[in-house]
Enzyme design. Structure first.
Site, mmCIF file in Angstrom:
data_model
loop_
_atom_site.group_PDB
_atom_site.id
_atom_site.type_symbol
_atom_site.label_atom_id
_atom_site.label_comp_id
_atom_site.label_asym_id
_atom_site.label_seq_id
_atom_site.Cartn_x
_atom_site.Cartn_y
_atom_site.Cartn_z
ATOM 1 N N ARG A 37 -26.972 18.662 -43.038
ATOM 2 C CA ARG A 37 -27.339 18.100 -41.742
ATOM 3 C C ARG A 37 -28.621 18.736 -41.196
ATOM 4 N NH1 ARG A 37 -21.413 17.260 -38.765
ATOM 5 N NH2 ARG A 37 -20.954 15.298 -39.844
ATOM 6 N N LYS A 202 -5.251 10.454 -43.463
ATOM 7 C CA LYS A 202 -4.345 9.608 -42.693
ATOM 8 C C LYS A 202 -4.785 8.141 -42.637
ATOM 9 C CE LYS A 202 -2.921 13.345 -39.573
ATOM 10 N NZ LYS A 202 -2.835 13.777 -38.159
ATOM 11 N N GLY A 352 -19.186 12.874 -43.352
ATOM 12 C CA GLY A 352 -17.983 13.675 -43.252
ATOM 13 C C GLY A 352 -17.635 14.370 -44.555
ATOM 14 N N GLY A 376 -17.521 10.074 -38.426
ATOM 15 C CA GLY A 376 -16.867 9.363 -37.328
ATOM 16 C C GLY A 376 -17.729 8.272 -36.739
#
Length: 395
Positions: A37, A202, A352, A376
């Site tokens: 990043r 998830k 991510g 996200g």
């Protein structure tokens, strides 16, 4: 949305420019384990420096509780940023107090400064609009123009992302523009066949993006911890694998709607414990032992996913196939990632953990069409949500 070209046309030499960057890098103690990043924002910072701007960079790191916390300090980031820029970076030990004012006031033409972690100030993430605006006004005192090059934060309605942008002449940095261009390509009219590869823990975290993409994709490949809820929905026992019991009916409905377009793992690696050195075996996905947990997809899955990727013209990958941080359980993520690199089409790694996996596993970053800096933010864009940071730039 104005760009850096518009800013340069107005002249930047000697002007004070605030750059909101996403320097939220992973740390092991004080050591940066992945500087991707930081590298991503270098083109914007280098261009501003070389044009003679007086640049103040601000960012968050981690999730401190609105007060200084040494383990979330940007000190190691300042050191690494200076190394990569090849020029000094003045570091302020606070966000808007005495050190910040002294450092910003001391900048000369071409100078670069970095403020301490924005989230050390409660106003950055406050749910109170007035508190966020008050903090944004303090930050605005450091600049005459604002550049947002923090795509990884544009989905947050935070002071430095939303309110600050509305207080100053605002411009989108090159990184933000590239990310938006890529995501528009994935949502507006993607070349077909369009294959999406989803992993991670998830189903609930990815449900909205599955709902949004399912009508558009030709194949949806599901691995990672989330695959076990789908396997349960097919009637298979999953042992001690990660399972969202309240999502089983939802997954069953998605499988019915997908009409064969969702591809699940035919085999998985099942381990006694989720730790290095634990005993593990590759088993069929419908025969996971009751005392084992699925920690990775198996070689048959890698082959099946590679076959499903053959001929794809557009690929979006978000989420690892297993617990790649443990080398024993990284083969599935590596194998699927390598299969994506062989696609003769436009391939996007959705930020991510997926981006971290590419670098952790030593894969060739240039073999992918684009590696996003915002996990996200990418997902929320694909879900069709309005992103506050982009709204502010477009206002």
């Amino acid at each position: 949305m104005k760009t850096l070209d518009d800013l340069y046309a107005a002249g930047v030499r000697g002007r004070r420019v605030i750059v909101r960057a996403d320097l939220n890098v992973p740390l092991d103690g004080g050591r940066i384990t992945d500087d991707g990043r930081i590298r991503a924002v270098l083109p914007t910072l280098t261009a501003l420096r070389d044009a003679g701007a007086r640049t103040t960079v601000c960012s968050h790191l981690g999730r401190p509780k609105g007060a200084p916390d040494p383990k979330y300090s940007l000190t190691p980031v300042a050191r690494r940023l200076a190394e990569l820029l090849g020029s000094p970076v003045s570091f302020a030990t606070d966000t808007v107090a005495e050190s910040a004012h002294a450092v910003v006031d001391g900048l000369g033409d071409g100078g670069v400064a970095l403020l301490e972690n924005l989230r050390f100030n409660a106003g950055e993430t406050s749910k109170d609009d007035a508190e966020r605006l008050a903090f944004a006004r303090q930050l605005a005192a450091f600049g005459e123009a604002y550049v947002d090059d923090a795509f990884g934060a544009v989905h947050r309605r935070h002071a430095s992302v939303y309110e600050l942008a509305r207080l100053l002449p605002r411009y989108a940095g090159g990184l933000v523009l590239r990310e938006v261009e890529v995501l528009q390509r994935l949502t507006a009219d993607p070349d077909s066949p369009y294959v999406v590869v989803l992993g991670g823990s998830k189903v609930s975290d990815k449900l909205a993006v599955i709902e949004a993409l399912l009508p558009k994709v030709d194949r949806l490949l599901i691995g990672g911890g989330m695959c076990f809820t789908f396997l349960q929905a097919q009637g298979h026992e999953v042992g001690r694998s990660l399972l969202e019991a309240d999502m089983v009916d939802t997954c069953r409905g998605l499988l019915d709607r997908a009409a064969g377009r969702i591809v699940l793992p035919p085999d998985v690696v099942a381990a006694e414990k989720v730790e290095a050195g634990a005993r593990s075996d590759t088993v069929p996905s419908d025969a996971i032992p009751a005392d084992r947990a699925g920690v990775d997809v198996g070689p048959q899955t890698v082959a099946a996913f590679a076959d499903a990727l053959t001929g794809a013209r557009t690929v979006f990958w978000n989420g690892p196939m297993g617990v790649f941080e443990i080398p024993d359980f990284a083969a599935g993520t590596r194998g699927v990632a390598e299969a994506i690199t062989k696609v003769d089409g436009f391939t996007v790694v959705g930020g991510g953990d997926s981006a971290a996996a590419v670098r952790t596993l030593g894969l060739d970053e240039s073999a992918f069409g684009h590696i996003s800096t915002g996990g996200g933010a990418s997902l929320e864009y694909l879900e069709g949500k309005a992103l506050p940071g982009l709204q502010a730039l477009e206002a």
